[in-house]
Scaffold this active site. Structure first.
Site, PDB file in Angstrom:
ATOM      1  N   SER B 237       0.817  -1.208   0.000  1.00 17.17           N
ATOM      2  CA  SER B 237       0.000   0.000   0.000  1.00 17.17           C
ATOM      3  C   SER B 237       0.857   1.266   0.000  1.00 17.17           C
ATOM      4  O   SER B 237       2.028   1.235   0.354  1.00 17.17           O
ATOM      5  CB  SER B 237      -0.881  -0.044   1.247  1.00 17.17           C
ATOM      6  OG  SER B 237      -1.984   0.803   1.101  1.00 17.17           O
ATOM      7  N   GLN B 259      -0.460   4.502   6.857  1.00 13.13           N
ATOM      8  CA  GLN B 259      -0.056   3.702   5.696  1.00 13.13           C
ATOM      9  C   GLN B 259       1.136   2.828   6.048  1.00 13.13           C
ATOM     10  O   GLN B 259       1.187   1.645   5.714  1.00 13.13           O
ATOM     11  CB  GLN B 259       0.321   4.643   4.546  1.00 13.13           C
ATOM     12  CG  GLN B 259       0.057   4.104   3.184  1.00 13.13           C
ATOM     13  CD  GLN B 259      -1.393   3.721   2.996  1.00 13.13           C
ATOM     14  OE1 GLN B 259      -1.649   2.676   2.446  1.00 13.13           O
ATOM     15  NE2 GLN B 259      -2.328   4.516   3.452  1.00 13.13           N
ATOM     16  N   HIS B 262       0.941  -0.710   7.855  1.00 12.55           N
ATOM     17  CA  HIS B 262       0.417  -1.889   7.159  1.00 12.55           C
ATOM     18  C   HIS B 262       1.487  -2.944   6.940  1.00 12.55           C
ATOM     19  O   HIS B 262       1.231  -4.144   7.044  1.00 12.55           O
ATOM     20  CB  HIS B 262      -0.119  -1.506   5.774  1.00 12.55           C
ATOM     21  CG  HIS B 262      -1.572  -1.177   5.773  1.00 12.55           C
ATOM     22  ND1 HIS B 262      -2.531  -2.091   6.095  1.00 12.55           N
ATOM     23  CD2 HIS B 262      -2.230  -0.027   5.489  1.00 12.55           C
ATOM     24  CE1 HIS B 262      -3.729  -1.518   6.004  1.00 12.55           C
ATOM     25  NE2 HIS B 262      -3.577  -0.270   5.641  1.00 12.55           N
ATOM     26  N   GLU B 327      -1.654   5.132  -5.040  1.00 12.32           N
ATOM     27  CA  GLU B 327      -2.886   4.413  -4.699  1.00 12.32           C
ATOM     28  C   GLU B 327      -3.845   5.365  -3.970  1.00 12.32           C
ATOM     29  O   GLU B 327      -5.014   5.466  -4.319  1.00 12.32           O
ATOM     30  CB  GLU B 327      -2.510   3.226  -3.812  1.00 12.32           C
ATOM     31  CG  GLU B 327      -3.680   2.356  -3.422  1.00 12.32           C
ATOM     32  CD  GLU B 327      -3.303   1.336  -2.348  1.00 12.32           C
ATOM     33  OE1 GLU B 327      -2.221   1.492  -1.719  1.00 12.32           O
ATOM     34  OE2 GLU B 327      -4.091   0.405  -2.125  1.00 12.32           O
ATOM     35  N   HIS B 328      -3.331   6.053  -2.947  1.00  8.58           N
ATOM     36  CA  HIS B 328      -4.125   7.010  -2.174  1.00  8.58           C
ATOM     37  C   HIS B 328      -3.467   8.379  -2.261  1.00  8.58           C
ATOM     38  O   HIS B 328      -2.272   8.494  -2.027  1.00  8.58           O
ATOM     39  CB  HIS B 328      -4.170   6.631  -0.695  1.00  8.58           C
ATOM     40  CG  HIS B 328      -4.626   5.235  -0.424  1.00  8.58           C
ATOM     41  ND1 HIS B 328      -3.759   4.234  -0.040  1.00  8.58           N
ATOM     42  CD2 HIS B 328      -5.848   4.669  -0.482  1.00  8.58           C
ATOM     43  CE1 HIS B 328      -4.436   3.109   0.135  1.00  8.58           C
ATOM     44  NE2 HIS B 328      -5.701   3.343  -0.131  1.00  8.58           N
ATOM     45  N   ASP B 361     -10.638   3.477   3.873  1.00 10.01           N
ATOM     46  CA  ASP B 361     -10.327   2.071   4.166  1.00 10.01           C
ATOM     47  C   ASP B 361     -11.555   1.337   4.703  1.00 10.01           C
ATOM     48  O   ASP B 361     -11.665   0.125   4.558  1.00 10.01           O
ATOM     49  CB  ASP B 361      -9.222   1.972   5.234  1.00 10.01           C
ATOM     50  CG  ASP B 361      -7.850   2.316   4.682  1.00 10.01           C
ATOM     51  OD1 ASP B 361      -7.690   2.298   3.453  1.00 10.01           O
ATOM     52  OD2 ASP B 361      -6.944   2.581   5.503  1.00 10.01           O
ATOM     53  N   GLU B 415      -7.885  -8.136 -47.093  1.00  7.79           N
ATOM     54  CA  GLU B 415      -7.176  -8.939 -46.095  1.00  7.79           C
ATOM     55  C   GLU B 415      -6.970 -10.389 -46.557  1.00  7.79           C
ATOM     56  O   GLU B 415      -6.457 -11.215 -45.806  1.00  7.79           O
ATOM     57  CB  GLU B 415      -7.916  -8.881 -44.750  1.00  7.79           C
ATOM     58  CG  GLU B 415      -7.886  -7.466 -44.155  1.00  7.79           C
ATOM     59  CD  GLU B 415      -8.482  -7.355 -42.751  1.00  7.79           C
ATOM     60  OE1 GLU B 415      -9.089  -8.335 -42.269  1.00  7.79           O
ATOM     61  OE2 GLU B 415      -8.349  -6.272 -42.141  1.00  7.79           O
ATOM     62  N   HIS B 420     -14.626 -14.945 -45.622  1.00  6.18           N
ATOM     63  CA  HIS B 420     -15.271 -13.774 -45.025  1.00  6.18           C
ATOM     64  C   HIS B 420     -16.147 -13.078 -46.063  1.00  6.18           C
ATOM     65  O   HIS B 420     -17.307 -12.758 -45.802  1.00  6.18           O
ATOM     66  CB  HIS B 420     -14.211 -12.786 -44.491  1.00  6.18           C
ATOM     67  CG  HIS B 420     -13.654 -13.140 -43.150  1.00  6.18           C
ATOM     68  ND1 HIS B 420     -12.958 -14.305 -42.911  1.00  6.18           N
ATOM     69  CD2 HIS B 420     -13.685 -12.481 -41.955  1.00  6.18           C
ATOM     70  CE1 HIS B 420     -12.589 -14.339 -41.639  1.00  6.18           C
ATOM     71  NE2 HIS B 420     -13.014 -13.246 -41.036  1.00  6.18           N
TER      72      HIS B 420
END
Lengths: 432, 432
Positions: B237, B259, B262, B327-328, B361, B415, B420
């Site tokens: 994190s 943070q 963690h 992330e934050h 959170d 192509e 097709h």
């Protein structure tokens, strides 16, 4: 000859389960080679691109240049058939119109206690598009990968394409120009993926890489994933046609072969409730095969991976279709709309006998980059969302913080995270 | 001591670029071990789950059962603190309300030439949720992973969680029940991922696996990807706080430590335009560290990966924040709304000094599963869309097919795909 399965046979479930898990592709282990190439590009940049391009593509980038020039594009237009250029523009317009509807809405709102929440979408800043060389160098795929990125608002779209023997399919360059790509490099393979992910003197790095490629390209994409985003790793193409007897067997046979001609690992499956119709389609396949320029490929695909599945009634096809989770599903039945809500797993559904899957490959408007190998059970085709990302927004004032604090502190305490509790409590003088 | 960077220093760009690419996690190579475990589970099913659980978790599944029972859940409620149970319900309700707004709209429309197009969303049929054991066994993560799946309409949500020494954190079981999960197995590690992907006698397979785990779990998820879908592989994190001098240094220090506590590999970064304020925050961090129960972890994270970046003015923080792509991201500045439109890359933004990241959170309502390690440049946090997939719909009648046929056939021809062209032409008697 494709295999034949019949839901009335005692061993159907065993055989169908085995059919579902048959691997259609060898996955050669090229991880070590690719790892060396990526490390080399990171260390020596452009020099490695030049060396490997000379070796694998037999093209001299010191003469040609790494970057494709405006004059190269102009020359490609002169080399291209004008009717095909018009068809590419027609396709681009239809793809753009459809994908514009996929643009997500931002959301910002205030909840009952005054907390402001939001979801905000922004485009990925720079995207790399890998285009294969050789026979798999399809201008239609350039449009399908680039147009959603343009619609998403990606500011920098970079195309890489190997110049086999020095030349690039002019229609690929024209398609890139029509799609709105102005930065193109004549490099391919794992070295091109490495250059996009890490950058070289000439090529600035991107944040995401999309587009199909061979085993080396796929392995390189897996290895750089994390440093950049990647799209799905596409497997060989597949179609499932559910058709009743009220169809022209030749139409259905043509659809099965349109898939089979892509690749010897492609797969074409017919589910029908009429044994005679199934036979007629098989005969039409054999007949039509003879006049195809890619007959050998199509025949190998139909022989090795094709299937005709006989069901008692069309309803019995539904759970089978959901387990097959085909990339392409055609509903060539009397009342396709009645079937539609019951089909849960499919990349794209083509409704009714006048909607051959091929229309979706080119000019339907929807994307032809779709989940293969049963991955439609959990993933979607390429869309505008693949070129954007969402940021959550949260905004509290003192009153809202006071309202949410007790629950937040209780959970932080229960999880043994003191500083979490303090970060909330300290703002309310609940603790020092 | 965290590192200090100053945009006024001559070597700033070099040091910042190095800081950005610092790896914070060792990635042990457990691929071979994991490959063996997966093969073993595929071959011998439940027996392997029992053997490995006895070995790694010291729990006897012959006695305890592989499945968690209704009585186990009832016991978990009895063992849980009632206030925490209420906090989980409060969080569940807020997460649900927010995520309900993420449900995508189906789209079906007719274009000017009468072609029907559509995008239809359906839920993934079955999802597996991995929950780690030990200290990383967070009830809040159970809610964050399960509630979006419930809102998406996933019919079967299966939780796996290792019972270390025979027991599971009761709050994890309570959170699962509150989220609406009714199928829980006490298995963990690569063997649990294999069971979810391939099934055993007791555990039916799922189509997608989400949730955090250790190196073995991450490697197993990578290996089963393709057979099933997976979510992102989350890294440690991180938080970036942009704060001016008009903040209480203790508030900001608490956020940085929330943070850091963690994981020793977590990262906390402060960008400020006031050197004195930066110093004050660093001092507050040192002071607050002393009273944390996870002081050792938080101190290691702050020492090894923490940073204070001094800018000349707050506007100078914007390009740095976009490169960090945290992330934050907390915006603790005088006018955060003015900064907001300029921030492009962030998993979640917490606006103003009264919005500590910790609220997100637990009880903000937005998801706490967010892109780490700069992947916010190309990916988004977990949402309802991760538990749904989109099917394209296309429907033409004879008139629409006639209108689109020329461009489709031109592109198929260009192509080199005969079948097709035939698949379209044959329906209009344009070719046999």
């Amino acid at each position: 000859m494709a295999i034949t399965l019949n839901t009335s046979d005692a061993d159907f479930e065993t055989r169908f389960a085995a059919f579902l898990t048959t691997k259609r592709e060898a996955s050669p282990d090229v991880d070590a080679v690719v790892r060396t190439i990526i490390a080399d590009v990171r260390a020596r940049g452009d020099a490695v691109l030049k060396e490997l391009t000379l070796k694998f593509d037999r093209a001299d980038l010191d003469k040609l240049g790494i970057a494709v020039s405006k004059e190269d594009i102009a020359q490609a237009y002169r080399d291209a058939d004008p009717a095909t250029v018009e068809a590419l523009k027609f396709a681009r317009d239809r793809i753009r119109s459809h994908h514009q509807r996929q643009r997500p809405q931002d959301d910002r709102y205030v909840d009952p206690i005054g907390v402001e929440l939001g979801s905000r979408w922004t485009a990925v800043e720079a995207v790399g598009l890998y285009v294969p060389g050789g026979t798999a160098s399809y201008p239609s795929s350039v449009l399908m990968n680039a147009v959603p990125a343009v619609v998403a608002g990606v500011e920098r779209i970079v195309m890489v394409v190997p110049a086999s023997g020095g030349s690039i399919n002019p229609l690929v360059l024209v398609a890139a120009d029509i799609a709105g790509i102005s930065e193109i490099y004549r490099v391919g393979g794992a070295q091109a993926v490495a250059a996009l992910a890490y950058g070289t003197e000439t090529i600035a790095p991107v944040a995401k890489i999309v587009g199909p490629g061979n085993a080396y390209v796929a392995a390189a994409k897996r290895q750089v994933f994390g440093t950049v985003g990647i799209d799905m790793i596409a497997g060989p193409s597949e179609v499932l046609v559910i058709a009743d007897a009220d169809n022209d067997p030749d139409w259905i046979a043509a659809d099965l072969l349109a898939q089979a001609e892509h690749d010897a690992s492609a797969q074409s499956i017919l589910i029908t409730d009429d044994a005679g119709f199934g036979k007629a389609v098989e005969e039409a396949v054999e007949r039509q095969l003879k006049s195809l320029s890619r007959a050998e490929t199509a025949a190998a695909s139909w022989r090795d991976f094709g299937a005709v599945i006989l069901v008692k009634d069309i309803d019995q096809a539904i759970p089978l279709a959901n387990r097959i989770a085909a990339e392409h599903l055609e509903l060539a039945v009397a009342d396709p709309e009645a079937l539609l809500p019951k089909i849960r797993n499919a990349g794209a559904i083509f409704i009714g006998s006048h909607t051959p899957e091929v229309i979706g490959d080119y000019v339907g408007g929807s994307n032809h980059v779709l989940p293969t190998a049963r991955s439609a059970r959990f993933s979607s085709g390429l869309s505008v969302l693949d070129f954007m990302k969402r940021t959550s927004l949260l905004k509290l004032g003192p009153d809202q913080l006071r309202a949410l604090a007790p629950a937040a502190i209780a959970l932080a305490t229960a999880e043994g995270l003191d500083a979490h509790g303090r970060s909330v409590g300290i703002r309310l003088n609940l603790q020092e």
